[in-house]
Design an enzyme around this catalytic site. Structure first.
Site, short mmCIF file in Angstrom:
data_model
loop_
_atom_site.label_atom_id
_atom_site.label_comp_id
_atom_site.label_asym_id
_atom_site.label_seq_id
_atom_site.Cartn_x
_atom_site.Cartn_y
_atom_site.Cartn_z
N SER A 25 0.84 -1.20 0.00
CA SER A 25 0.00 0.00 0.00
C SER A 25 0.88 1.25 0.00
O SER A 25 1.96 1.25 0.60
CB SER A 25 -0.87 -0.01 1.27
OG SER A 25 -2.04 0.75 1.07
N PRO A 26 0.41 2.32 -0.67
CA PRO A 26 1.21 3.56 -0.65
C PRO A 26 1.33 4.08 0.78
O PRO A 26 0.33 4.19 1.49
CB PRO A 26 0.38 4.52 -1.52
CG PRO A 26 -0.99 3.94 -1.58
CD PRO A 26 -0.83 2.46 -1.43
N ALA A 47 2.29 8.54 -1.72
CA ALA A 47 1.69 9.68 -2.42
C ALA A 47 2.82 10.55 -2.96
O ALA A 47 3.67 11.02 -2.20
CB ALA A 47 0.83 10.48 -1.45
N GLN A 50 1.88 6.29 -6.91
CA GLN A 50 0.64 6.99 -6.57
C GLN A 50 0.83 8.48 -6.82
O GLN A 50 1.69 9.12 -6.22
CB GLN A 50 0.26 6.74 -5.11
CG GLN A 50 -1.14 7.28 -4.81
CD GLN A 50 -1.55 7.15 -3.34
OE1 GLN A 50 -0.81 7.56 -2.46
NE2 GLN A 50 -2.73 6.60 -3.10
N TYR A 86 -7.92 14.22 0.48
CA TYR A 86 -7.03 15.07 -0.30
C TYR A 86 -7.82 15.65 -1.48
O TYR A 86 -9.02 15.46 -1.58
CB TYR A 86 -5.77 14.28 -0.71
CG TYR A 86 -5.00 13.85 0.53
CD1 TYR A 86 -4.47 14.81 1.39
CD2 TYR A 86 -4.84 12.51 0.86
CE1 TYR A 86 -3.79 14.44 2.56
CE2 TYR A 86 -4.17 12.13 2.02
CZ TYR A 86 -3.65 13.11 2.87
OH TYR A 86 -3.00 12.74 4.02
N GLY A 112 -0.64 -2.53 4.07
CA GLY A 112 0.11 -1.35 4.47
C GLY A 112 1.01 -1.63 5.65
O GLY A 112 2.15 -2.12 5.50
N ARG A 113 0.49 -1.37 6.86
CA ARG A 113 1.35 -1.40 8.05
C ARG A 113 2.03 -2.75 8.27
O ARG A 113 3.15 -2.79 8.78
CB ARG A 113 0.54 -0.98 9.28
CG ARG A 113 0.23 0.52 9.26
CD ARG A 113 -0.88 0.87 10.20
NE ARG A 113 -2.14 0.27 9.77
CZ ARG A 113 -3.26 0.29 10.48
NH1 ARG A 113 -3.28 0.85 11.66
NH2 ARG A 113 -4.37 -0.26 10.00
C1 LIG Z 1 2.84 5.56 7.53
C2 LIG Z 1 1.64 5.56 6.64
C3 LIG Z 1 1.64 6.37 5.51
C4 LIG Z 1 0.55 6.36 4.63
N1 LIG Z 1 0.61 7.09 3.47
C5 LIG Z 1 -0.35 6.92 2.52
C6 LIG Z 1 -0.19 7.45 1.21
O1 LIG Z 1 0.84 8.05 0.87
N2 LIG Z 1 -1.19 7.27 0.33
C7 LIG Z 1 -2.32 6.57 0.65
O2 LIG Z 1 -3.21 6.43 -0.19
N3 LIG Z 1 -2.48 6.01 1.86
C8 LIG Z 1 -1.51 6.15 2.79
N4 LIG Z 1 -1.61 5.50 3.98
C9 LIG Z 1 -2.74 4.58 4.20
C10 LIG Z 1 -2.29 3.14 3.82
O3 LIG Z 1 -1.96 3.06 2.45
C11 LIG Z 1 -3.41 2.13 4.12
O4 LIG Z 1 -4.52 2.45 3.32
C12 LIG Z 1 -3.81 2.15 5.59
O5 LIG Z 1 -2.66 2.12 6.42
C13 LIG Z 1 -4.69 0.95 5.93
O6 LIG Z 1 -4.05 -0.26 5.57
P1 LIG Z 1 -3.25 -1.18 6.65
O7 LIG Z 1 -4.25 -1.50 7.74
O8 LIG Z 1 -2.81 -2.38 5.88
O9 LIG Z 1 -2.10 -0.36 7.17
C14 LIG Z 1 -0.56 5.54 4.91
C15 LIG Z 1 -0.57 4.77 6.07
C16 LIG Z 1 0.52 4.75 6.92
C17 LIG Z 1 0.50 3.85 8.11
#
Ligand SMILES: Cc1cc2nc3c(=O)[nH]c(=O)nc-3n(C[C@H](O)[C@H](O)[C@H](O)COP(=O)(O)O)c2cc1C
Length: 360
Positions: free
Chosen positions: A23-24, A58, A100, A184, A328-329
């Site tokens: 994930s981004p 992003a 992204q 955004y 993501g995390r």
């Molecule tokens: C450190 C961090 C940075 C993130 N930056 C972005 C981002 O740049 N673009 C985006 O669409 N979502 C961003 N997110 C959201 C994640 O892509 C993801 O949608 C969200 O963490 C939920 O997924 P997860 O439970 O697997 O972490 C970010 C999340 C985290 C934790």
């Protein structure tokens, strides 16, 4: 045959080795927008770790579109040149490099999360921000000056996304994702919570969705026919008591994005207003939104949010709830999530030859 987490997935001319996507995730570590060794090692490690797609954080299409002064950018060729070796390395590991493309709208000019995510003033390297309407994000403290975009600003933003996509292509990315989620800029146009315009970009569903559709079409126009375009949306604002963006509108929007050239909808949620209430932020908390869009529209979708275990990710694909498991995390905790998942699920996925002595 039922698809599984380790089934290949083809979109246009791109074949993805498995259904795991990184994930981004913003790293807030790019001085003046420039990708550094941090980005190479961070994104590169997740490619070594076996994810089918590695998506950059992003990446701002213009300097005003950065969330923080340390966000990654692609508003000129030097910035694209800094990203090129990263895309090449991701590809060399058998993973698909994705970027992204983003504009932070009224949520721009903030300090990094570990510095409090507070507005940064122009004296400290911040800037005035743009949005569909002139209400600022409701910060405690002095928000950045927020102006409602003029018709020329709207044209400039569409152009900025298209030029950024051209540079992303030169840099070697194979998938371009339009960021229309998380409060955004594009989401701010979609949601009646933030869009109070009375021109062709505000009011009706058709008008509020126009900018996202036009940006998607502009990116698609410069992106080769054989490469996929994704769009990340927030399926709901999580503000059910207000006139807000919700799942029904997302289901209506998805086929319009496909008409504009999108191949997959990356389904997230929330972010437009701090009053949002996430109903249950537990495991897989946003999967039902992705599933609903897939069921109602037949479009390819990626599910994201609280996907942390190989079995959960595998079930998601096997049960036809989504086409990609976007993690993501868990990828921050474990860069080798995909390789570990393959081990646990008994699927074929090769560890890099350099690491074989650790796993044979
Ligand atoms: C450190 C961090 C940075 C993130 N930056 C972005 C981002 O740049 N673009 C985006 O669409 N979502 C961003 N997110 C959201 C994640 O892509 C993801 O949608 C969200 O963490 C939920 O997924 P997860 O439970 O697997 O972490 C970010 C999340 C985290 C934790």
């Amino acid at each position: 045959m039922t698809d599984s987490l380790f089934s290949r997935f083809s979109l246009r001319g791109t074949t993805i080795a498995n259904r795991v996507m990184v994930s981004p995730m913003c790293q807030y570590s790019a001085p003046d927008g420039v990708a550094t060794d941090w980005h190479l090692v961070h994104l590169g490690s997740r490619a070594v770790g076996g994810a089918g797609i590695v998506m950059t954080e992003a990446t701002a299409v213009e300097p005003r579109g950065r969330i923080s002064p340390q966000d990654l950018g692609i508003w000129n060729h030097e910035l694209a040149d800094a990203l090129a070796p990263i895309a090449a390395f991701i590809r060399s590991q058998g993973s698909v490099p994705a970027i992204q493309l983003a504009h932070a709208g009224r949520k721009a000019s903030k300090s990094r999360p570990w510095e409090g995510s507070r507005p940064v003033s122009p004296d400290d390297g911040g800037w005035d921000v743009i949005a569909p309407s002139d209400d600022p994000w409701p910060y405690e403290g002095e928000p950045p000056r927020t102006s409602a975009m003029t018709a020329d600003d709207v044209d400039d933003v569409i152009d900025a996304f298209a030029r950024a996509a051209e540079r992303a292509l030169e840099a070697g990315f194979e998938i371009a994702e339009v960021h229309a989620a998380h409060g955004y800029l594009l989401h701010e146009f979609l949601s009646p919570v933030t869009n109070r315009r009375d021109d062709a970009y505000g009011g009706s569903f058709e008008n509020r969705t126009r900018l996202t559709r036009e940006v998607t079409a502009a990116v698609r126009a410069v992106w080769p026919d054989d490469r996929p375009v994704f769009v990340r949306i927030s399926a709901t604002d999580w503000l059910p008591d207000r006139d807000s963006w919700d799942l029904d509108q997302s289901i209506r929007l998805a086929p319009l994005l496909a008409e504009a050239g999108a191949d997959l909808i990356d389904v997230s949620a929330g972010g437009v207003h701090p009053d949002q209430r996430v109903p249950d932020p537990g495991p897989g908390y946003q999967i039902p939104y992705a599933e609903a869009i897939r069921e109602e529209t037949d479009l390819a979708v990626g599910a994201v949010g609280g996907i942390t275990t190989p079995r959960q990710a595998d079930q998601l694909i096997r049960n036809g709830r989504a086409d990609l498991a976007i993690v993501g995390r868990e990828h921050l905790r474990d860069p080798y999530f995909a390789l570990h998942a393959a081990g646990e699920l008994g699927a074929d996925a090769e560890w890099p030859v350099q690491y074989r002595r650790a796993v044979d």
